[in-house]
Design an enzyme around this catalytic site. Structure first.
Site, mmCIF file in Angstrom:
data_model
loop_
_atom_site.group_PDB
_atom_site.id
_atom_site.type_symbol
_atom_site.label_atom_id
_atom_site.label_comp_id
_atom_site.label_asym_id
_atom_site.label_seq_id
_atom_site.Cartn_x
_atom_site.Cartn_y
_atom_site.Cartn_z
ATOM 1 N N SER A 67 5.204 2.113 12.849
ATOM 2 C CA SER A 67 6.267 3.170 13.614
ATOM 3 C C SER A 67 5.181 3.222 14.449
ATOM 4 O O SER A 67 5.584 4.221 14.830
ATOM 5 C CB SER A 67 7.010 3.116 12.986
ATOM 6 N N LYS A 70 5.218 2.191 17.681
ATOM 7 C CA LYS A 70 6.346 2.687 18.640
ATOM 8 C C LYS A 70 6.099 4.210 19.904
ATOM 9 O O LYS A 70 6.273 3.376 20.912
ATOM 10 C CB LYS A 70 7.501 2.874 17.816
ATOM 11 N N TYR A 192 6.841 -7.108 19.288
ATOM 12 C CA TYR A 192 7.475 -6.101 18.752
ATOM 13 C C TYR A 192 6.461 -5.872 16.947
ATOM 14 O O TYR A 192 6.179 -5.079 17.060
ATOM 15 C CB TYR A 192 8.722 -5.945 18.638
ATOM 16 N N TYR A 244 11.951 10.007 11.372
ATOM 17 C CA TYR A 244 13.432 9.213 10.449
ATOM 18 C C TYR A 244 14.826 10.246 10.183
ATOM 19 O O TYR A 244 14.783 11.625 10.752
ATOM 20 C CB TYR A 244 13.357 8.231 10.129
ATOM 21 N N VAL A 262 5.968 2.194 7.908
ATOM 22 C CA VAL A 262 5.772 2.301 6.974
ATOM 23 C C VAL A 262 4.579 1.498 6.174
ATOM 24 O O VAL A 262 4.376 1.304 4.899
ATOM 25 C CB VAL A 262 7.395 1.080 6.271
HETATM 26 O O1 DON Z 1 9.929 -2.859 12.403
HETATM 27 C C1 DON Z 1 9.505 -2.809 11.394
HETATM 28 O O2 DON Z 1 10.378 -2.757 10.132
HETATM 29 C C2 DON Z 1 8.023 -2.168 10.625
HETATM 30 N N1 DON Z 1 7.372 -3.343 11.582
HETATM 31 C C3 DON Z 1 7.917 -0.660 10.946
HETATM 32 C C4 DON Z 1 9.086 -0.117 11.220
HETATM 33 C C5 DON Z 1 7.907 1.044 10.400
HETATM 34 O O3 DON Z 1 6.971 1.069 9.553
HETATM 35 C C6 DON Z 1 9.395 2.244 10.130
HETATM 36 N N2 DON Z 1 8.597 3.499 9.888
HETATM 37 N N3 DON Z 1 8.740 4.343 8.702
#
Ligand code: DON
Length: 308
Positions: A67, A70, A192, A244, A262
């Protein structure tokens, strides 16, 4: 100017102190390729505006950007679209998990902000619609920011996300049904997932975002990466939404714009000073790295970095 004498020693001490927290978190397993990462790893790096880098632990080892990608996508989209972007995605905290769907239905397919998954998928749509090869453009942007030509997207992570991306697909199709996604959904999702799969190290990540600590100018090359106004806006969004539904607690304890992923990394911007990047795979229930949170909190406290 904040004190950087013996910063390496301080980083080593904080990292060693935080390692016992490994056991309080759990490595992300909803993307199978991420579940294979060894949990007991950690690193921290601090890049400063005068070009120095301080680090401890496995600070040159690659991890999955997830994430945190982003931020880069958002800057690229802001450079392409003017204020019309903010009619398609808002700038309010969501108070919901990063992959939540319910709010998006209530709010007619307009994501709360660009750093929850729905918002980042909307930004991916902007990139797909404005670049002939958006995935390459994203990697080129990161290579330019880090000065590292070998930055790449990990194919195993990318394919794993594509295969297990039903929830993100649901978000994208819901937005499409409200007319807020222009390109074809599979293409938007591919972009994405590809940007999330970028492999990067703590040292590279800390260097790459120095422009956000320096009003949009990359201090190492003197290149204007975004306007001063957009650097302010990105930092504002990171301060209110970057961690978040733990963003309030992070502001309360640390007081810096920050973003987690993550893959286990957290990056924090210290305006007029530099950037901190910390990484360790085990996550707390919000999806934020337990060890990285602790290292950044303590570093901010020891150096008096809070903006508040
Ligand atoms: O969309 C997802 O589930 C992952 N590619 C990215 C999520 C993510 O890193 C959320 N972060 N805390």
């Amino acid at each position: 100017m904040k004190q950087t004498a013996n910063l390496t020693g301080l980083l080593q001490r904080l990292l060693e102190h935080s390692r016992p927290l490994y056991s309080q978190g759990k490595v992300a397993d909803y993307i199978p390729a991420l579940a294979q990462v060894a949990p007991q790893q950690a690193a921290v790096a601090v890049a400063t505006l005068d070009g120095k880098i301080f680090s401890a632990g496995a600070a040159q080892q690659n991890f999955s950007l997830q994430s945190i990608s982003k931020i880069f996508g958002l800057v690229m989209a802001m450079n392409r679209l003017s204020d019309e972007l903010w009619q398609r995605v808002h700038m309010e905290p969501s108070g919901q998990p990063f992959n939540s769907i319910v709010q998006l239905e209530w709010e007619q397919g307009i994501p709360r902000n660009p750093v929850i998954n729905a918002g980042a998928i909307l930004v991916a749509d902007v990139l797909v619609s404005h670049y002939s090869a958006s995935k390459t453009a994203f990697l080129t942007f990161l290579r330019r920011l880090t000065g590292v030509e070998t930055i790449y997207a990990d194919q195993q992570v990318y394919l794993s996300e594509l295969e297990h991306g039903n929830r993100n697909a649901a978000l994208a199709y819901l937005m499409k049904s409200f007319g807020n996604i222009e390109a074809e959904v599979p293409q938007v999702l591919e972009h994405y997932f590809h940007q999330c799969a970028t492999a990067i190290s703590c040292e590279q990540l800390a260097r790459s975002l120095l422009f956000l600590a320096n009003r949009g100018v990359q201090p190492l090359s003197n290149e204007i990466i975004c306007s001063r106004r957009d650097a302010h806006r990105v930092n504002a969004i990171l301060s209110t939404s970057g961690m978040y539904d733990q963003s309030g607690e992070f502001a309360f304890k640390v007081g810096l714009p920050a973003k987690s992923g993550v893959g286990g990394a957290i990056v924090a911007i210290v305006p007029q000073f530099g950037v901190i990047a910390a990484w360790s795979p085990p996550l707390n229930p919000y999806g934020n790295s337990v060890v990285a949170m602790q290292v950044i909190s303590q570093l901010a406290e020891e150096l008096g970095l809070s903006l508040f």
